[in-house]
Write an enzyme that holds these catalytic residues in place. Sequence first.
Site, short mmCIF file in Angstrom:
data_model
loop_
_atom_site.label_atom_id
_atom_site.label_comp_id
_atom_site.label_asym_id
_atom_site.label_seq_id
_atom_site.Cartn_x
_atom_site.Cartn_y
_atom_site.Cartn_z
N GLY A 1 0.82 -1.21 0.00
CA GLY A 1 0.00 0.00 0.00
C GLY A 1 0.85 1.25 0.00
O GLY A 1 0.56 2.22 0.70
N SER B 1 1.53 3.48 -2.38
CA SER B 1 1.31 4.50 -3.41
C SER B 1 0.85 5.84 -2.87
O SER B 1 0.88 6.85 -3.59
CB SER B 1 0.30 3.99 -4.45
OG SER B 1 -0.98 3.81 -3.86
N ARG B 2 0.41 5.89 -1.61
CA ARG B 2 -0.10 7.15 -1.06
C ARG B 2 -0.11 7.08 0.46
O ARG B 2 0.13 6.04 1.06
CB ARG B 2 -1.51 7.42 -1.57
CG ARG B 2 -2.50 6.32 -1.23
CD ARG B 2 -3.90 6.63 -1.71
NE ARG B 2 -4.81 5.53 -1.43
CZ ARG B 2 -6.12 5.67 -1.31
NH1 ARG B 2 -6.66 6.87 -1.43
NH2 ARG B 2 -6.89 4.62 -1.08
N VAL C 1 -2.66 -7.70 -2.37
CA VAL C 1 -2.18 -8.59 -1.32
C VAL C 1 -3.30 -9.45 -0.73
O VAL C 1 -3.02 -10.43 -0.04
CB VAL C 1 -1.46 -7.81 -0.20
CG1 VAL C 1 -0.21 -7.14 -0.75
CG2 VAL C 1 -2.39 -6.81 0.48
N ASN D 1 1.27 -2.35 5.28
CA ASN D 1 0.51 -1.12 5.43
C ASN D 1 -0.79 -1.12 4.61
O ASN D 1 -1.70 -0.34 4.91
CB ASN D 1 1.37 0.07 4.99
CG ASN D 1 0.58 1.35 4.88
OD1 ASN D 1 0.21 1.97 5.88
ND2 ASN D 1 0.29 1.75 3.65
N SER E 1 -4.12 0.48 13.68
CA SER E 1 -4.88 1.72 13.83
C SER E 1 -5.44 1.78 15.25
O SER E 1 -5.69 0.73 15.87
CB SER E 1 -6.02 1.78 12.82
OG SER E 1 -6.95 2.79 13.16
N TYR F 1 -13.22 -2.95 10.12
CA TYR F 1 -11.89 -2.32 10.17
C TYR F 1 -11.25 -2.53 11.53
O TYR F 1 -10.06 -2.89 11.62
CB TYR F 1 -12.04 -0.83 9.87
CG TYR F 1 -10.75 -0.06 9.75
CD1 TYR F 1 -9.87 -0.28 8.71
CD2 TYR F 1 -10.42 0.91 10.70
CE1 TYR F 1 -8.69 0.44 8.59
CE2 TYR F 1 -9.24 1.64 10.59
CZ TYR F 1 -8.39 1.41 9.53
OH TYR F 1 -7.22 2.13 9.43
N ALA G 1 -11.84 -4.92 13.70
CA ALA G 1 -11.49 -6.33 13.85
C ALA G 1 -10.20 -6.66 13.10
O ALA G 1 -9.33 -7.39 13.60
CB ALA G 1 -12.63 -7.21 13.36
N LYS H 1 -7.76 -4.54 12.26
CA LYS H 1 -6.60 -3.87 12.85
C LYS H 1 -6.25 -4.46 14.22
O LYS H 1 -5.07 -4.53 14.59
CB LYS H 1 -6.87 -2.37 12.96
CG LYS H 1 -6.96 -1.68 11.60
CD LYS H 1 -5.69 -1.87 10.79
CE LYS H 1 -5.68 -1.07 9.51
NZ LYS H 1 -4.42 -1.21 8.75
#
Length: 265
Positions: free
Chosen positions: A29, A31-32, A81, A107, A159, A172, A174, A176
């Site tokens: 991840g 690219s940004r 991924v 990431n 996070s 999300y 769960a 993280k």
Amino acid sequence: MTADAQQAQGAQRTEPAEPAERPVALVTGGSRGIGAAVAKRLARDGMYVLVNYRSRVKEATAVVEEIRAAGGVAEAARADVSQEDQTREMFRQLRRSHGRLDVLVNNAGLTDDGFVVLMSDRKWRSVIDTDLTGAFHCARDGVRMMLAAGRGTVVNVSSVSGLAGPSGQANYAAAKAGLIALTKSLATEVADRGVRVNTVVPGFVDSDMLRKMPPETLADQLRQVPMRRVGTCDEVAAAVAWLAGPESSYVTGSTLVVDGGLIRH
């Protein structure tokens, strides 16, 4: 062939520009946002960085070009991924091109919020598959390379949602939280083989994800942050770089929270 496809193909054919002795890092991840900041920081620290992306070829190529313009070395590496076959192919190419992996930064992630009683299986799976299963895919293949070499470092980017479990983010949160648990288990399994595994837990960070939040909601959330501001991607990247580097050589299985004091234990 489209221009984007040609660009992606060219990025994948990029040959290493430096000797194999340079440490190799893979940032998923990349690219940004946080991933791009981590890729730039690790390159600045002297690593050859593979900037993984799923579909944002222009953004990934821009990160690679920025790294090279600053005197670093990098290449783009395309793979979703969440897909086992694509991840394995990415690692096969990495082994052929570089023969080593010193740092893996998991990431890659996405959000698709909703309340549990209204959440579809698609929403649940899309987040779990990318944010957690994707990290598992990369850790499995990456750690195998590290174990063979007797060295390596994995940094999983979690996070504060994984610690706090906010309303509307069950998928999300769960995923993280699962990353933190994955870190602890994997760190225990490989600690005596020269491989370290840690987690960085960002809070509110100035990124695309945060910008999707309604301003009034963000303002309300920031009132809960003792430092009264959002963090920067560079601040998170600095924490990742420390865990990826030699100065944290006696740190494994740990969770480093970078959140301005939001989560207090």
